[in-house]
Design a protein around this motif. Structure first.
Motif, PDB file in Angstrom:
ATOM      1  N   THR A 210       0.823  -1.213   0.000  1.00  9.97           N
ATOM      2  CA  THR A 210       0.000   0.000   0.000  1.00  9.97           C
ATOM      3  C   THR A 210       0.856   1.262   0.000  1.00  9.97           C
ATOM      4  O   THR A 210       0.418   2.298  -0.499  1.00  9.97           O
ATOM      5  CB  THR A 210      -0.958   0.016   1.212  1.00  9.97           C
ATOM      6  OG1 THR A 210      -0.217  -0.293   2.394  1.00  9.97           O
ATOM      7  CG2 THR A 210      -2.062  -1.001   1.036  1.00  9.97           C
TER       8      THR A 210
ATOM      9  N   ILE B 196       1.219   1.789  -3.542  1.00  7.47           N
ATOM     10  CA  ILE B 196      -0.028   2.253  -4.154  1.00  7.47           C
ATOM     11  C   ILE B 196      -0.206   3.762  -3.933  1.00  7.47           C
ATOM     12  O   ILE B 196      -0.485   4.515  -4.871  1.00  7.47           O
ATOM     13  CB  ILE B 196      -1.240   1.488  -3.561  1.00  7.47           C
ATOM     14  CG1 ILE B 196      -1.161   0.002  -3.947  1.00  7.47           C
ATOM     15  CG2 ILE B 196      -2.563   2.088  -4.047  1.00  7.47           C
ATOM     16  CD1 ILE B 196      -1.282  -0.283  -5.426  1.00  7.47           C
ATOM     17  N   VAL B 197      -0.022   4.193  -2.680  1.00  5.83           N
ATOM     18  CA  VAL B 197      -0.280   5.611  -2.411  1.00  5.83           C
ATOM     19  C   VAL B 197       0.753   6.477  -3.121  1.00  5.83           C
ATOM     20  O   VAL B 197       0.416   7.538  -3.682  1.00  5.83           O
ATOM     21  CB  VAL B 197      -0.366   5.889  -0.889  1.00  5.83           C
ATOM     22  CG1 VAL B 197       0.989   5.791  -0.216  1.00  5.83           C
ATOM     23  CG2 VAL B 197      -0.973   7.270  -0.631  1.00  5.83           C
TER      24      VAL B 197
ATOM     25  N   TRP C 251       2.291   5.803  -5.870  1.00  7.54           N
ATOM     26  CA  TRP C 251       1.971   5.713  -7.301  1.00  7.54           C
ATOM     27  C   TRP C 251       0.811   6.643  -7.639  1.00  7.54           C
ATOM     28  O   TRP C 251       0.861   7.414  -8.605  1.00  7.54           O
ATOM     29  CB  TRP C 251       1.623   4.240  -7.584  1.00  7.54           C
ATOM     30  CG  TRP C 251       1.492   3.869  -9.018  1.00  7.54           C
ATOM     31  CD1 TRP C 251       2.330   4.168 -10.040  1.00  7.54           C
ATOM     32  CD2 TRP C 251       0.422   3.091  -9.588  1.00  7.54           C
ATOM     33  NE1 TRP C 251       1.890   3.624 -11.209  1.00  7.54           N
ATOM     34  CE2 TRP C 251       0.710   2.951 -10.965  1.00  7.54           C
ATOM     35  CE3 TRP C 251      -0.728   2.494  -9.078  1.00  7.54           C
ATOM     36  CZ2 TRP C 251      -0.124   2.235 -11.827  1.00  7.54           C
ATOM     37  CZ3 TRP C 251      -1.543   1.772  -9.936  1.00  7.54           C
ATOM     38  CH2 TRP C 251      -1.246   1.652 -11.292  1.00  7.54           C
ATOM     39  N   LEU C 252      -0.249   6.588  -6.809  1.00  9.34           N
ATOM     40  CA  LEU C 252      -1.411   7.434  -7.050  1.00  9.34           C
ATOM     41  C   LEU C 252      -1.027   8.913  -6.957  1.00  9.34           C
ATOM     42  O   LEU C 252      -1.437   9.722  -7.790  1.00  9.34           O
ATOM     43  CB  LEU C 252      -2.520   7.120  -6.037  1.00  9.34           C
ATOM     44  CG  LEU C 252      -3.212   5.763  -6.211  1.00  9.34           C
ATOM     45  CD1 LEU C 252      -4.161   5.507  -5.051  1.00  9.34           C
ATOM     46  CD2 LEU C 252      -3.983   5.711  -7.535  1.00  9.34           C
ATOM     47  N   LEU C 253      -0.223   9.254  -5.958  1.00  4.30           N
ATOM     48  CA  LEU C 253       0.179  10.657  -5.792  1.00  4.30           C
ATOM     49  C   LEU C 253       1.041  11.104  -6.963  1.00  4.30           C
ATOM     50  O   LEU C 253       0.897  12.218  -7.471  1.00  4.30           O
ATOM     51  CB  LEU C 253       0.928  10.851  -4.466  1.00  4.30           C
ATOM     52  CG  LEU C 253       0.058  10.745  -3.207  1.00  4.30           C
ATOM     53  CD1 LEU C 253       0.906  10.819  -1.947  1.00  4.30           C
ATOM     54  CD2 LEU C 253      -1.029  11.824  -3.200  1.00  4.30           C
TER      55      LEU C 253
ATOM     56  N   ALA D 271       0.817  10.021  -9.884  1.00  4.15           N
ATOM     57  CA  ALA D 271      -0.047  10.143 -11.057  1.00  4.15           C
ATOM     58  C   ALA D 271      -0.957  11.365 -10.957  1.00  4.15           C
ATOM     59  O   ALA D 271      -1.809  11.578 -11.819  1.00  4.15           O
ATOM     60  CB  ALA D 271      -0.886   8.871 -11.214  1.00  4.15           C
TER      61      ALA D 271
ATOM     62  N   VAL E 255      -3.198  12.088  -8.545  1.00  2.00           N
ATOM     63  CA  VAL E 255      -4.484  11.905  -7.858  1.00  2.00           C
ATOM     64  C   VAL E 255      -4.487  12.773  -6.601  1.00  2.00           C
ATOM     65  O   VAL E 255      -3.472  12.847  -5.907  1.00  2.00           O
ATOM     66  CB  VAL E 255      -4.659  10.416  -7.483  1.00  2.00           C
ATOM     67  CG1 VAL E 255      -5.924  10.203  -6.661  1.00  2.00           C
ATOM     68  CG2 VAL E 255      -4.678   9.555  -8.745  1.00  2.00           C
TER      69      VAL E 255
ATOM     70  N   LEU F  83      -8.228  11.479  -2.168  1.00  2.00           N
ATOM     71  CA  LEU F  83      -8.680  10.337  -2.954  1.00  2.00           C
ATOM     72  C   LEU F  83      -7.661   9.201  -2.891  1.00  2.00           C
ATOM     73  O   LEU F  83      -8.020   8.019  -2.777  1.00  2.00           O
ATOM     74  CB  LEU F  83      -8.899  10.785  -4.402  1.00  2.00           C
ATOM     75  CG  LEU F  83      -9.570   9.750  -5.318  1.00  2.00           C
ATOM     76  CD1 LEU F  83     -10.954   9.387  -4.794  1.00  2.00           C
ATOM     77  CD2 LEU F  83      -9.677  10.290  -6.749  1.00  2.00           C
ATOM     78  N   ALA F  84      -6.380   9.595  -2.905  1.00  3.34           N
ATOM     79  CA  ALA F  84      -5.330   8.569  -2.835  1.00  3.34           C
ATOM     80  C   ALA F  84      -5.411   7.810  -1.521  1.00  3.34           C
ATOM     81  O   ALA F  84      -5.254   6.578  -1.471  1.00  3.34           O
ATOM     82  CB  ALA F  84      -3.954   9.229  -2.988  1.00  3.34           C
TER      83      ALA F  84
ATOM     84  N   ALA G 289      -8.520   5.562  -1.602  1.00  3.25           N
ATOM     85  CA  ALA G 289      -8.306   4.447  -2.526  1.00  3.25           C
ATOM     86  C   ALA G 289      -7.370   3.402  -1.903  1.00  3.25           C
ATOM     87  O   ALA G 289      -7.599   2.193  -2.002  1.00  3.25           O
ATOM     88  CB  ALA G 289      -7.732   4.958  -3.841  1.00  3.25           C
ATOM     89  N   THR G 290      -6.334   3.879  -1.218  1.00  2.00           N
ATOM     90  CA  THR G 290      -5.386   2.956  -0.597  1.00  2.00           C
ATOM     91  C   THR G 290      -6.063   2.132   0.497  1.00  2.00           C
ATOM     92  O   THR G 290      -5.867   0.914   0.596  1.00  2.00           O
ATOM     93  CB  THR G 290      -4.197   3.733  -0.007  1.00  2.00           C
ATOM     94  OG1 THR G 290      -3.661   4.572  -1.033  1.00  2.00           O
ATOM     95  CG2 THR G 290      -3.135   2.797   0.505  1.00  2.00           C
TER      96      THR G 290
END
Lengths: 513, 325
Positions: B87, B90-91, B93-95, B97, B99, B103-104, B107-108
């Motif tokens: 995770t 994931i966080v 990666w989302l940041l 990208a 996001v 939301l990140a 989502a995580t």
């Protein structure tokens, strides 16, 4: 030489010379056990004679378990003396007891279910050669013993696939071949079918003929009269007397055990029957087929049969635990589909299942939690449980049912069989129901608690409930059921009104004799 | 009858009193450790070190609480360390990208929920032992994380996110506040709500619970979802603390979490456990590591001491249980 003698011969050398039949082999002189301030066994003096079958009866809590544990070296005694073949002995550990030839067969089988029958029989006493096990020789020897005893069991089968009754026979055979001279049976027939009981009795008599002294503990007095030479009665930790079996009768023993007469045990009241609560039509599922019966308000419907006849399976099916294959259930005239347990509970069905240990109780949790388990939803206010109501509800059931415990926080595992059964019942009384299914409610329960449970049935009927009573103990269903259905191989094979057929007739129908 | 232990006699000490007593013993041990370290080294009772200690213990503590829910049902969750690493990727990666932060984070956490659902699905529907299914996700999640990052790490540039773990609130590190944010609802859930009772019942006897109307499957889903969600939450905290997403982080944390839980009195056989126990267990472990660092004890010794401590504490706990029979 028979197979049994051949194997047990290996141990004989270790044992001392035999005591002549009829002479004292084990003498208890003021044997006593205290747990803290509690006297579990008050000073008891009992003499066991060589080669006799000596029954011990008493209610749960009378001190029978304590006595067995003392004799098998599981717990140390507080005071008193034990003489084995005339010599004072310590019996400080189970190994010492076994080495002297004292063994016990417990009600719940304590063997390894994943090993073969032969491996279990030789466990701890394996035959080996140069450190390697002689598996084939052991299997052959075990088979010899089993055949010799007349048990139709394969020695190479995995123990776990056998029925509990068969496992019990294996446990007995195991004890028999260990050069046992003194063998204690703790309620051995509780889970046995009639045929299995008969096999066990044959084995017990045979061991007696070979000079083994037998101690037989049972709640079933008719077994005591069938088997025993003498009987000792315990009550509240006190040894209240020993009788020769020919010089006593059931009434006297019960009086000694509980000070209550036999008529007071099977407490039966007849109530006018009301509307039909539940009706099944051709109900079929795993283990039972085409069962049609109905229960009315104020009625006890008895289901009698051997273990495995499909009675418990029917109960579980009706309760939504197992999927129904075919047939219909009508609840107060309305057709219903009961496909899970909660649906059954919501309709008003309560089930006190067959096995307290496996299905009825969370043993390592407090009594209070067990009693409240079905009603936590009702005890919840918003997000949390109302602790005061939770406590009050548990305490009420403990008080009403006279569960003998100092507190609702005591673990269920610390309770005796009778008190555990009361916890299971209390759980459903606090939930409330229209139809109560009691599956073997008095197995391992003492006479006094039995009577309490039967009186409770009457109270439930009076309030308009209906009861399905499942039992393998014929006198129980016979004396209590307003309508008695006999099960065999998953089907109802006969139905009788209250006391309409004789014991023999019902029994013959159950075993297809 | 073997169930029929000595009737009416030697009644076991009421359970709740004992569990409080055990909690106090652990608390006493923790305070004794702090006192001893304070005497042994000047560096211990410095604000910096205490903050550091609270941060170190916080993440294990949250993992241990989640783990405890699972262990009470007589299960085990070996995947929590891998979930933390995964995770964090994931966080990050989302940041990276673009996001938005809120939301990140959500989502995580949802990923955590999904992992828990998957575990429970494997246990309830496929009939896999908890040990196996969580061991499988342990290795798979590390693999997926490495695939996403191509074996390297993803840096987090969002300062609001990385500053969080360094911030204090009322003089106490924000990471420690997160323990409280998790522990209070966890306490209410386990000790005050009916779902907590159901966890114990399922851990004690699944069949009895089912026949008493407890939805056993749902209870198991609940336990594993909570454990994985706690792990995903810790993944967020870790990412914030180290400023990167890296799938190989938090190696062995599942064992730390299990050890904390067990030191805190949870029984691996199920049906025994609390929320305060694992919290204390986690901070006892953190204190030992911290103290060993301050005293310049070889880190290899830390591991040995931790192992011995587990044996000693659980042994005394066993003695106590036996004594109360």
């Amino acid at each position: 030489m028979t197979g049994l003698q051949e194997v047990s011969h290996r141990r004989d050398a270790e044992l001392k010379t035999a005591v002549p039949k009829g002479e004292p082999i084990l003498d208890l002189l003021g044997l006593q056990k205290n747990y803290g301030a509690v006297q579990a066994l008050k000073p008891a003096s009992i003499t066991f004679l060589s080669g006799e079958i000596h029954a011990i009866v008493g209610e749960n809590g009378a001190g029978k378990s304590t006595l067995i544990k003392l004799l098998t070296g599981v717990i140390p005694r507080t005071a008193g003396e034990v003489r084995w073949c005339g010599e004072p002995v310590q019996l400080a550990s189970p190994n010492e007891a076994i080495a002297r030839g004292i063994n016990a067969v417990h009600q719940e089988v304590v063997l390894c279910p994943h090993l073969s029958v032969a491996a279990n029989m030789f466990l701890g006493d394996e035959m080996d050669r140069n450190g390697l096990m002689r598996k084939r020789a052991m299997t052959a020897a075990a088979q010899g013993v089993l055949d010799d005893l007349g048990f139709n069991l394969p020695a190479d089968a995995t123990l776990g696939i056998l029925t509990i009754g068969q496992q019990q026979l294996v446990a007995t055979a195991r004890a028999a071949m260990r050069g046992t001279r003194f063998l204690i049976f703790d309620e051995p027939t509780a889970y046995l079918t009639r045929q299995e009981s008969a096999q066990l009795f044959r084995l017990i008599r045979r061991l007696q003929n070979e000079g083994v002294t037998i101690v037989y503990i049972s709640h079933r007095l008719e077994e005591v009269f069938e088997l025993a030479d003498r009987v000792s009665v315990l009550r509240d930790g006190t040894h209240v007397g020993t009788r020769r079996i020919g010089e006593t009768n059931e009434a006297e023993l019960i009086a000694l055990m509980i000070n209550r007469t036999i008529e007071q045990i099977y407490h039966k009241e007849h109530f006018p029957l009301g509307e039909t609560i539940v009706e099944t039509r051709g109900l079929t599922g795993p283990g039972f087929s085409d069962v049609s019966l109905s229960v009315r308000s104020g009625e006890i419907v008895g289901l009698y049969g051997l273990i495995g006849a499909g009675r418990s399976e029917f109960a579980l099916g009706l309760y939504g635990r197992h999927p129904i294959g075919a047939g219909e259930v009508y609840w107060q005239g309305r057709k219903v589909e009961i496909d899970n347990e909660r649906k059954a509970m919501e309709l008003g069905i309560a089930l006190a299942p067959e096995s307290r240990r496996d299905q009825g109780l969370c043993l390592n949790l407090p009594i209070g939690l067990n009693v409240n388990l079905p009603v936590f939803r009702r005890l919840t206010r918003g997000l949390t449980i109302n602790r005061a109501e939770e406590a009050a509800n548990a305490d009420r059931q403990i008080r009403d049912l006279q569960i003998k415990t100092p507190s609702r926080r005591v673990l269920a595992s610390a309770m005796s069989g009778g008190n555990q059964q009361k916890i299971v019942i209390g759980k459903w009384l606090s939930h409330g129901a229209k139809l109560f299914i009691f599956d073997e409610p008095t197995v391992g329960v003492d006479v006094g608690t039995k009577a309490e449970i039967y009186r409770l049935f009457a109270r439930l009927l009076e309030q308009g409930a209906g009861i399905i009573l499942i039992s393998s103990y014929l006198p129980e269903v016979y004396e209590l059921a307003d309508r008695l259905h006999v099960f065999r191989q998953g089907r109802i094979v006969a139905s009788h009104d209250y006391r309409a057929a004789s014991h023999e007739e019902v029994l013959a129908q159950a075993i297809n004799a | 009858m073997s169930v029929e232990t000595v009737e009416g006699s030697a009644a076991p000490t009421p359970k709740r009193g004992v569990s409080i007593l055990f909690g106090l013993t652990l608390l006493g041990l923790l305070l004794a450790l702090w006192l001893a370290l304070g005497l042994a080294t000047n560096a211990f009772w410095t604000p910096n070190n205490i903050s550091n200690l609270l941060r170190q213990g916080a993440m294990t503590a949250i993992l241990a609480v989640g783990q405890t829910f699972v262990i009470i049902t007589a299960g085990i969750d070996l995947s929590v360390g891998a979930v933390v690493g995964f995770t964090s990727v994931i966080v990050a990666w989302l940041l990276a990208a673009g996001v938005p932060l809120w939301l990140a984070v959500i989502a995580t956490l949802l990923i955590g929920v999904l992992i828990g659902v998957f575990h429970a699905f494997g246990i309830v529907r496929m009939g896999l032992p908890p040990f196996i299914i969580t061991l499988a996700t342990l290795t798979s999640l590390r693999g997926i994380g490495l695939l996403i990052t191509n074996g390297s790490t993803i840096s987090i540039t969002n300062e609001a996110f990385t500053n969080f773990s360094r911030a204090d609130f009322l003089g106490v590190p924000s990471l420690f506040w997160m323990v409280i944010v998790v522990a209070i609802p966890a306490y209410v859930f386990l000790h005050l709500s009916r779902f907590g009772r159901y966890l114990f019942a399922v851990g004690s006897n699944r069949e009895a619970a089912r026949l008493s109307g407890v939805n056993v499957d749902r209870t198991i889903y609940l336990a594993y979802v909570l454990s994985s969600t706690c792990a995903a939450f810790v993944g967020l905290l870790l990412a914030s603390r180290i400023g990167i997403g890296n799938a190989t982080q938090a190696e062995g944390w599942e064992l730390q979490a299990i050890a904390s839980s067990v030191i805190g009195g949870t029984s691996l056989f199920g049906a025994v456990g609390s929320v305060h126990g694992p919290l204390l267990g986690a901070f006892i472990l953190a204190t030992i590591n911290n103290g060993a660092n301050l005293l310049n004890v070889n880190s290899f010794w830390q591991r040995i001491i931790t192992g011995l401590l587990i044996i000693v504490i659980v042994y005394f706990d066993q003695l106590r249980r036996r004594g109360s029979r």
